[in-house]
Motif scaffolding. Structure first.
Motif, PDB file in Angstrom:
ATOM      1  N   UNK A  75       0.826  -1.205   0.000  1.00 44.32           N
ATOM      2  CA  UNK A  75       0.000   0.000   0.000  1.00 44.32           C
ATOM      3  C   UNK A  75       0.869   1.268   0.000  1.00 44.32           C
ATOM      4  N   UNK A  76       1.921   1.291   0.821  1.00 43.15           N
ATOM      5  CA  UNK A  76       2.738   2.498   0.946  1.00 43.15           C
ATOM      6  C   UNK A  76       4.021   2.449   0.118  1.00 43.15           C
ATOM      7  N   UNK A  77       4.442   1.252  -0.253  1.00 42.99           N
ATOM      8  CA  UNK A  77       5.709   1.091  -0.948  1.00 42.99           C
ATOM      9  C   UNK A  77       6.917   1.137  -0.023  1.00 42.99           C
ATOM     10  N   UNK A  78       6.677   1.267   1.285  1.00 44.23           N
ATOM     11  CA  UNK A  78       7.773   1.389   2.235  1.00 44.23           C
ATOM     12  C   UNK A  78       8.212   0.015   2.747  1.00 44.23           C
ATOM     13  N   UNK A  79       9.426  -0.014   3.278  1.00 50.37           N
ATOM     14  CA  UNK A  79       9.924  -1.210   3.938  1.00 50.37           C
ATOM     15  C   UNK A  79       9.507  -1.165   5.402  1.00 50.37           C
ATOM     16  N   UNK A  80       8.797  -2.192   5.833  1.00 53.09           N
ATOM     17  CA  UNK A  80       8.231  -2.203   7.179  1.00 53.09           C
ATOM     18  C   UNK A  80       8.470  -3.565   7.823  1.00 53.09           C
TER      19      UNK A  80
END
Length: 502
Positions: free
Chosen positions: A277-282
């Motif tokens: 959804x955000x494209x971030x690494x989490x």
């Protein structure tokens, strides 16, 4: 090479961040003091701890124990939210059909698939069943699927392969996983076969246990030969209870488990993955190797890979069909313009997510029983708590009101650990390698067979009893496993009584 280098750099960056003491930014100093005190490890095993029976805090269900106990809503949901939960329940149970169909809100299944509904794998929202240990009584597999991966090679377009992930690549023709069913007009990808070899384990006190070691193969390949170096990872559908609460554990508490001082040299690892959804690494939290960051993304991936249904996160209408399966890509899809561009539109995904994040954890049974308390003490002494961390207080900033600031008892550190050669599958997922698995939560484990009498344990269901599940532990968990082997028969019985009370 660039992908591997990026992964190493990203892992190093996260390791550096984790070296700093994690901070609960949602708590006042007074709250932090209270939380630290109440989540401290147990020291007194003469009685149950305060609130220990309420495994999921105010969300814990006190409904009568029967086969539907894992299908109850969080006890602290209001009326409006319960309505959303019930709609999600209907979608979770619904059988999808192939396109085109007169039931246009339910078509789009496949073209290749493993199951027609979510419930088909997660039996009554609990664990799935393996095809069976007796070859003469072995039905087709539904809840147990085979992930496929190749260890090396160019990026072939894995939809979830992020720049910081050392993920195995899909098999070029058969994709991410083997689909053993297909819509009319298409061949299925193949059929899973399992051979079991008995292994006798000697236990202290003259007892023995027989473990069943599985070997997997694929027959009746429908689209030509599979690469000879394909790695096969069996995955059994896990229980659904308490998922929203696990998502609400503050990241700082999970990262604190990485640096915690554990006996036996145990060091867990956080899995860092891509949030679609955000494209971030989490931080990864869900599936068997913590390869998914949220319940929503895990659910959307299951719609895509298991049922071949498109969602906003994974919009391909053909699921895991590959360029080597052109007949599959030529089949019609079920997306209807008046409902949205996907077969499972955003609103339906919202309902499924509400349902999946609010399946309640049942109350503990017999938490104050003398034999259960003796087993709990043995659980601590064997150092099972090094990975199966008993309790947390969830974030005050959790997405859903039902999950905020709850004292919960899931018995997991939410990290991945090396579990040894016997459980290794050779398949990487994010930063988790082929020997590493996420510590599964233990809450509800004692009601597994109440919900599904045919259920078994571990990632591929090879363990027919809880004791067998313990005896399969290797790698970092080997010392704890050996302590269980060395217990007297009475002590082992007490340990199992404790697990059955969860």
């Amino acid at each position: 090479m660039k992908l591997v280098l990026a992964a190493v750099l990203a892992a190093s960056a996260h390791a550096g961040a984790a070296a700093q003491p994690p901070v609960r930014d949602d708590l006042t100093p007074g709250d932090l003091k209270r939380v630290t005190a109440i989540t401290a490890p147990a020291r007194d095993f003469s009685k149950a701890e305060t609130f220990e029976t309420m495994q999921a805090g105010a969300a814990t269900t006190g409904k009568m124990i029967n086969a539907d106990i894992f299908s109850q809503p969080s006890a602290n949901m209001d009326f409006e939210r319960r309505q959303e939960f019930q709609v999600g329940n209907g979608l979770f149970r619904k059988d999808w059909v192939s396109a085109p169909s007169s039931t246009q809100a339910s078509d789009g299944l496949g073209p290749l698939f493993n199951a027609r509904s979510c419930q088909a794998c997660h039996t009554k929202d609990g664990r799935g069943s393996v095809p069976g240990f007796d070859p003469l009584e072995r039905p087709d597999a539904v809840a147990l699927l085979l992930r496929l991966a190749i260890p090396e090679g160019p990026d072939r377009g894995h939809p979830r392969l992020g720049p910081d992930e050392i993920a195995s690549l899909p098999e070029p023709v058969y994709g991410v996983q083997l689909q053993n069913f297909a819509v009319a007009g298409l061949p299925a990808e193949g059929r899973m076969e399992i051979d079991y070899t008995p292994m006798v384990v000697q236990l202290n006190g003259g007892e023995t246990a027989t473990l069943m070691k599985p070997a997997y193969r694929i027959e009746n390949l429908g689209y030509g030969p599979m690469r000879a170096d394909t790695q096969i990872s069996p995955r059994l559908a896990p229980p659904m209870i308490g998922l929203g609460l696990l998502e609400s554990i503050h990241e700082a508490d999970i990262l604190a488990n990485v640096g915690a001082d554990k006996r036996d040299g145990i060091v867990g690892k956080a899995n860092w993955v891509t949030d679609v959804r955000s494209g971030k690494t989490v931080l990864g939290r869900f599936n068997l190797k913590a390869g998914q960051p949220t319940v929503e993304q895990q659910s959307a991936a299951a719609f895509s890979n298991d049922m071949g249904l498109s969602t906003p996160m994974f919009p391909s209408h053909w699921g895991d069909c590959t360029r080597g399966q052109q007949r599959c890509l030529d089949m019609p899809h079920g997306a209807q313009p008046r409902f949205g561009p996907e077969e499972v539109p955003a609103k339906l995904m919202d309902f499924v997510t509400v349902y999946s994040t609010n399946l309640a954890v049942p109350q503990r049974r017999d938490a104050g029983d003398a034999r259960v308390l003796a087993g709990k003490k043995l659980f601590y002494e064997a150092n099972c708590v090094a990975c199966h961390v008993p309790k947390y207080v969830t974030s005050r900033n959790a997405r859903q009101a039902e999950h905020r600031f709850q004292l919960i008892w899931p018995y997991t550190d939410m990290l991945v650990h090396d579990m040894g050669d016997d459980l290794a599958d050779g398949v990487s997922d994010g930063l988790a390698n082929g020997r590493e698995w996420r510590t599964p939560p233990l809450w509800g484990i004692g009601l597994t067979k109440t919900v599904n009498p045919g259920a078994t344990w571990l990632h591929d269901g090879r363990a027919r009893t809880l004791l067998e599940a313990v005896l399969w532990h290797g790698g970092a968990a080997r010392p704890a496993r050996d302590r269980v082997v060395a217990m007297t028969p009475e002590e082992r019985a007490d340990l199992i009584r404790f697990l059955e009370s969860l």
